[in-house]
Motif scaffolding. Structure first.
Motif, mmCIF file in Angstrom:
data_model
loop_
_atom_site.group_PDB
_atom_site.id
_atom_site.type_symbol
_atom_site.label_atom_id
_atom_site.label_comp_id
_atom_site.label_asym_id
_atom_site.label_seq_id
_atom_site.Cartn_x
_atom_site.Cartn_y
_atom_site.Cartn_z
ATOM 1 N N PHE A 197 4.613 13.405 -1.409
ATOM 2 C CA PHE A 197 3.240 12.944 -1.216
ATOM 3 C C PHE A 197 2.228 14.090 -1.324
ATOM 4 O O PHE A 197 1.049 13.839 -1.572
ATOM 5 C CB PHE A 197 3.102 12.224 0.122
ATOM 6 N N SER A 226 0.825 -1.207 0.000
ATOM 7 C CA SER A 226 0.000 0.000 0.000
ATOM 8 C C SER A 226 0.857 1.253 0.000
ATOM 9 O O SER A 226 0.549 2.234 -0.686
ATOM 10 C CB SER A 226 -0.943 -0.001 1.208
ATOM 11 N N ALA A 227 1.959 1.236 0.768
ATOM 12 C CA ALA A 227 2.845 2.390 0.789
ATOM 13 C C ALA A 227 3.519 2.590 -0.574
ATOM 14 O O ALA A 227 3.621 3.717 -1.076
ATOM 15 C CB ALA A 227 3.901 2.226 1.878
ATOM 16 N N ASP A 285 1.523 6.294 -7.032
ATOM 17 C CA ASP A 285 0.263 6.886 -7.481
ATOM 18 C C ASP A 285 0.313 8.407 -7.448
ATOM 19 O O ASP A 285 -0.301 9.072 -8.289
ATOM 20 C CB ASP A 285 -0.879 6.376 -6.608
ATOM 21 N N VAL A 286 1.047 8.982 -6.482
ATOM 22 C CA VAL A 286 1.116 10.447 -6.376
ATOM 23 C C VAL A 286 2.310 11.018 -7.135
ATOM 24 O O VAL A 286 2.563 12.228 -7.064
ATOM 25 C CB VAL A 286 1.191 10.888 -4.898
ATOM 26 N N ILE A 293 -5.466 4.068 3.252
ATOM 27 C CA ILE A 293 -5.760 5.207 2.381
ATOM 28 C C ILE A 293 -4.561 6.135 2.244
ATOM 29 O O ILE A 293 -4.196 6.563 1.150
ATOM 30 C CB ILE A 293 -6.971 5.989 2.931
ATOM 31 N N ARG A 294 -3.924 6.448 3.381
ATOM 32 C CA ARG A 294 -2.793 7.388 3.390
ATOM 33 C C ARG A 294 -1.634 6.808 4.208
ATOM 34 O O ARG A 294 -1.376 7.258 5.327
ATOM 35 C CB ARG A 294 -3.217 8.733 3.981
ATOM 36 N N PRO A 295 -0.947 5.815 3.690
ATOM 37 C CA PRO A 295 0.135 5.214 4.476
ATOM 38 C C PRO A 295 1.272 6.174 4.784
ATOM 39 O O PRO A 295 2.040 5.943 5.725
ATOM 40 C CB PRO A 295 0.614 4.062 3.580
ATOM 41 N N GLU A 296 1.372 7.267 4.026
ATOM 42 C CA GLU A 296 2.470 8.216 4.247
ATOM 43 C C GLU A 296 2.365 8.948 5.576
ATOM 44 O O GLU A 296 3.322 9.610 6.015
ATOM 45 C CB GLU A 296 2.537 9.239 3.106
ATOM 46 N N PHE A 326 2.397 1.528 -3.524
ATOM 47 C CA PHE A 326 1.391 1.954 -4.499
ATOM 48 C C PHE A 326 1.077 3.434 -4.343
ATOM 49 O O PHE A 326 0.990 4.169 -5.330
ATOM 50 C CB PHE A 326 0.118 1.131 -4.315
ATOM 51 N N ARG A 327 0.926 3.867 -3.108
ATOM 52 C CA ARG A 327 0.608 5.275 -2.869
ATOM 53 C C ARG A 327 1.742 6.188 -3.358
ATOM 54 O O ARG A 327 1.501 7.224 -3.972
ATOM 55 C CB ARG A 327 0.360 5.483 -1.379
ATOM 56 N N ALA A 328 2.986 5.785 -3.093
ATOM 57 C CA ALA A 328 4.129 6.603 -3.507
ATOM 58 C C ALA A 328 4.187 6.754 -5.018
ATOM 59 O O ALA A 328 4.507 7.828 -5.539
ATOM 60 C CB ALA A 328 5.428 5.988 -2.981
#
Length: 719
Positions: free
Chosen positions: A188, A86-87, A93-94, A361-364, A89-91
Motif C-alpha cells: 500500500f 473499497s479495500a 489502485d496502488v 479513503i484509506r481502508p488499509e 479497489f484500493r489494493a
C-alpha cells in the motif's frame, strides 16, 4: 408461517428501538467489510467483486423505496459490501511492480522521504527509480535504502536526485508467520524493494522544485532550525512534533517514551492536531471578543472554526501528509464542521463520520495500531464524557479540581481503551503510563503546543526565539518524566501476542457496550471476556525457523532458546516480543537448547562448515532436516528437507506440536496468496488463478507431519 415471521418481527422491533443510533454502526459495518477483504486467504477474483457490487447496488435501491423500519438488513449488506469493495479497489489502485529477486548494482532515483531505520541508520525512500538491466515495467515505483558507512559527500534533501550502488530485495515476509505483515504495508506504500548501501551516495541531478517537494524541504529546513535552536534530544522532540521529522530521536529516547506510554506525544496524531486547532480556535475567538463590532455582529465561533481548519491543513501539509496526521485532521475537521453548522462538535456521530471517511479513503489503515488506538481512545472518551456531562457529575467541584479530574479521567479512559490494542501490537503494557500521562499531558497542552503556535505567529517578526525559549524547558520536563518512569523496576510488562480473533472480539464487544442503547448493551461484555480468555489461553509455537534457515528458536520452560546470540536479530527480537519475553537475543541464546523433536517427529537443524556431511547423517536419523543452504536436486531423499530454496518460497516457519502430530505454518500460508505476498501478481494483479494454483500444488503454505508406527507421513495443510 406466522410463527416463522415472529423472530423477524422481533428483530425489526429491536433495530427500531435503536433508531437514531444506527448511524453510529455504519463505520463498524464498513470496517467489517474491509476486515473480510484482508482476512480471505486467496485474492478475490473479478466474479467476487461483481457479486458484491450487485448486492450493494440492489441494497441501495431497495433502501430508497422501503420504510426505515425494514432498512437494517439491507444497510448491513450495503455497508459490508462497500467495505470489501473499497479495500479491493484500493489494493488494485496502488498496484505497482515489486522486485522478484535480489538485486545488486546501480540505483538511481529521487529522494521523497528521509528517516531512520531501527539501527538508527539514515534511510532514504526514492521514487522515479532506475535499475540497471531492469525493464521499466518491472522496476519498483519506490524503494527504500538504508545508508551505512561514510556518507558525507552530500546532504540528502527531498527532491534531490541521487545515485548509489546497493543491495535491494523484495519486501520481506513476516519474521513470525502470525506476526506483523510488512509485505502488506509495503504494497500500500507502493514500496517495491528495500535494501542498503555501504558506498557513498552521490548527487545525480538537480533538485526537483515541485510543490509537494518544496513542502518537504520546508519541513527539513524547519527541523534543522529547531534542532539548532534547541540542543539535544529536546530539539529532536520539537522537530518531531512540529514537522514530523523523527530522524533526530535516539533509540534510547524512543524506548523511554514507549516504556512510559508517552510515545503518542511523539507522533503527530489526534492529541497534537486537537491541541493545535484548539489553541487556534481559542486564540481567534478570544481576539475577536476584544473587538466590540466583532463581538456583537460577527459569528466569532464560526470564524474561529474556519481559522482552526486552515491551521490544521497547514499542519497536515507540514507533517508530510502522514497517515496518522491525515486521520487526526479528518477527525478534527468533522468537529469543526459541526461548529460551522451549529451542531454538537464533540459527539459519537462526528467520530463515526470521521471513521467512515477514513475507511473509504484509506481502508488499509484498519489493521494498523494507529487507527485502532486513535478511534478506541476517541470513542471511549466521547462516550464517557457524554455520560459525565449528562449526569452533571463535575458541577459540584471548583473549576481547578474539575480541570485536574478531567486530565486524570481522560488519561485513565484513553489508557484502558487503548491498552488491549497496544498490548496486542507492541507486546507490552506500560504499568506506570497513567502517572506519566497525568504529569505530562497538561504540560504538552498548556505550554508546548501553544508555544508552537505563538512561534509560528512571531516568525515573520524574527521573535520566534521567545516562545521556543518557553517551549524548551517544557520539552525537557517531558523527556525527564519519560526517562525516570522508564527506569522504574517493572515499568514494562511484556505480553504474548494474542490469537487473531482476540482483538476483533474485544473491539466488537466494546463497541456494542458503547453504541447500543438499553440494558442489553451489557451483553457486549461477553465477547470482550471471551477475547481475554482466548488471549490468556493462547500458546506460542514450539519451534520457530527464520526465513533464511540460520536461526531457530525452541520454546522451553524458561522461555524461547535461540541457537545463536547474534545474526538474525530482527527475527529474534520479534519472536521474543511475540512470546511476551524480554527482547534480549543474548539472554535467549544463553538458555539451554533442548532437542527439536516433538510429537514423535525427529527434527534436526544443520548449519555451518561441513553441513553436507552432517545433513546426510541427520537425514538417516531424523524425519525433518532444516538447512540454511540450497541442496542439490534429489539429494537427501530419505527425509523431508527444508532448505533455503524452500524457505525462499515459504518464508519463516512455526512448528506446533499436538496429539495429532506437528503442524508447520509458513509465512506464506499465514498471509495467504494475496497481491502483496505472491510474486506472480507482479505483472497482472487480476490474473490470480495461476498464482493460486501454483501455491496449491506445493507444500510451502503449510505441512502436517504425523508418526504412523515407524514412519512419518506428511500432507499439505489446506486453508
Amino acid at each position: 408461517m406466522t410463527s416463522l415471521l415472529k423472530p423477524l418481527d422481533w428483530a425489526f422491533d429491536v433495530f427500531d428501538g435503536q433508531r437514531g443510533r444506527l448511524f453510529l454502526w455504519l463505520p463498524v459495518l464498513l470496517g467489517l467489510g474491509v476486515a473480510l477483504y484482508f482476512a480471505v486467504p486467496y485474492e478475490p477474483n473479478q466474479s467476487v467483486y461483481r457479486v458484491l457490487a450487485i448486492a450493494a447496488l440492489l441494497s441501495g435501491l431497495i433502501l430508497v423505496f422501503i420504510p426505515a423500519y425494514y432498512a437494517p438488513p439491507f444497510t448491513i449488506v450495503l455497508m459490508v459490501s462497500a467495505g470489501f469493495l473499497s479495500a479491493g479497489f484500493r489494493a488494485h489502485d496502488v498496484a505497482a511492480p515489486v522486485l522478484a529477486y535480489r538485486y545488486y548494482g546501480p540505483v538511481e532515483g529521487r529522494v521523497i522521504k528521509i528517516d531512520r531505520s531501527g539501527s538508527e541508520a539514515v534511510r532514504l525512500t526514492l521514487d522515479q527509480v532506475t535499475l540497471k538491466n531492469t525493464d521499466p515495467s518491472r522496476t519498483p515505483k519506490r524503494v527504500r535504502v538504508s545508508l551505512h558507512g561514510k556518507q558525507d559527500y552530500i546532504t540528502p534533501e527531498p527532491g534531490l536526485r541521487v545515485a548509489l550502488t546497493g543491495h535491494l530485495s523484495p519486501p520481506p515476509s513476516a519474521a513470525d508467520p502470525t506476526g506483523f505483515n510488512f509485505q502488506r504495508m509495503a504494497w500500500f506504500d507502493q514500496l517495491g524493494g528495500v535494501g542498503y548501501t555501504r558506498v557513498p551516495v552521490l548527487r545525480a541531478g538537480p533538485t526537483d522544485k515541485g510543490m509537494s517537494l518544496a513542502i518537504h524541504r520546508l519541513r527539513q529546513t524547519l527541523s534543522l532550525a529547531l534542532q539548532n535552536r534547541i540542543s539535544g534530544q529536546a530539539g529532536a522532540f520539537a522537530a518531531a512534533i512540529l514537522t514530523g521529522d523523527r530522524s533526530g530521536i535516539s533509540a534510547q529516547t524512543a524506548e523511554n517514551l514507549r516504556a512510559s506510554n508517552l510515545s503518542h506525544l511523539l507522533a503527530i496524531s489526534g492529541l497534537h492536531m486537537g491541541l493545535l486547532t484548539g489553541a487556534i480556535f481559542a486564540a481567534v475567538r478570544g481576539f475577536l471578543a476584544l473587538i466590540p463590532f466583532a463581538f456583537f455582529y460577527l459569528p466569532n465561533k464560526k470564524i474561529a472554526a474556519v481559522c482552526a481548519l486552515v491551521a490544521g491543513a497547514l499542519y497536515l501539509a507540514l507533517s508530510g501528509w502522514n497517515v496518522a496526521t491525515e486521520r487526526a485532521y479528518i477527525m478534527v475537521s468533522m468537529m469543526l464542521v459541526a461548529v460551522l453548522f451549529d451542531r454538537q462538535a464533540i459527539s459519537l456521530r462526528a467520530v463515526a463520520m470521521a471513521a467512515l471517511l477514513i475507511l473509504l479513503i484509506r481502508p488499509e489503515v484498519l489493521p494498523e495500531p494507529g487507527f485502532q488506538m486513535s478511534f478506541a481512545a476517541t470513542t471511549a472518551l466521547v462516550a464517557v464524557f457524554t455520560i459525565v456531562r449528562r449526569l452533571n457529575l463535575m458541577a459540584r467541584w471548583p473549576r481547578w479540581i474539575n480541570a485536574a479530574l478531567t486530565v486524570v479521567l481522560s488519561s485513565a479512559v484513553a489508557g484502558v481503551a487503548t491498552a488491549p490494542v497496544a498490548a496486542a501490537h507492541f507486546n507490552r503494557i506500560a504499568d506506570f503510563g497513567l502517572i506519566a500521562n497525568v504529569i505530562s499531558v497538561p504540560v504538552m497542552g498548556a505550554v508546548v503546543m501553544p508555544s508552537a503556535v505563538l512561534a509560528a505567529v512571531l516568525t515573520p517578526l524574527g521573535l520566534q526565539w521567545i516562545p521556543l525559549m518557553i517551549m524548551e524547558p517544557a520539552i525537557r520536563w517531558l523527556l525527564y518524566v519519560a526517562g525516570r518512569v522508564a527506569q522504574i523496576d517493572g515499568a514494562v510488562t511484556w505480553i504474548a501476542s494474542p490469537p487473531p480473533q482476540t482483538l476483533p472480539l474485544i473491539a466488537l464487544g466494546g463497541l456494542f457496550v458503547v453504541l447500543w442503547r438499553g440494558r442489553t448493551q451489557l451483553l457486549g461484555l461477553c465477547p470482550v471476556l471471551l477475547g481475554f480468555v482466548l488471549w490468556t489461553s493462547a500458546e506460542r509455537p514450539n519451534l520457530l525457523v527464520s526465513s533464511d534457515g540460520g536461526l531457530v528458536g525452541r520454546m522451553t520452560a524458561e522461555g524461547r532458546a535461540l541457537n545463536k546470540s547474534s545474526g538474525g536479530s530482527f527475527a529474534a527480537l520479534s519472536w521474543l516480543e511475540n512470546d511476551g519475553d524480554q527482547p534480549d537475543q543474548q539472554a535467549a541464546a544463553a538458555r539451554s537448547m533442548p532437542p527439536l523433536d516433538m510429537s514423535g517427529v525427529r527434527i534436526a537443524h544443520v548449519t555451518g562448515r561441513g553441513w553436507q556431511q552432517r545433513a546426510a547423517e541427520a537425514c538417516v536419523t531424523h524425519d525433518i532436516v532444516i538447512l540454511n543452504q540450497i541442496r542439490e536436486e534429489g539429494w537427501l531423499s530419505n527425509c523431508f528437507v527444508i532448505d533455503l530454496s524452500y524457505l525462499n518460497a515459504s518464508g519463516s516457519l512455526s512448528f506446533v506440536a499436538s496429539d495429532e502430530g506437528v503442524t508447520v505454518t509458513t509465512a506464506l500460508g499465514a498471509a495467504g496468496v494475496r497481491l502483496w505476498s505472491a510474486r506472480e501478481f507482479g505483472r497482472d494483479p487480476w490474473a490470480n488463478a495461476r498464482a493460486i494454483e501454483a501455491n496449491r500444488k506445493r507444500p510451502v503454505s503449510g505441512v502436517v507431519f504425523k508418526r504412523l508406527g515407524e514412519d512419518v507421513v506428511w500432507y499439505k495443510l489446506e486453508r
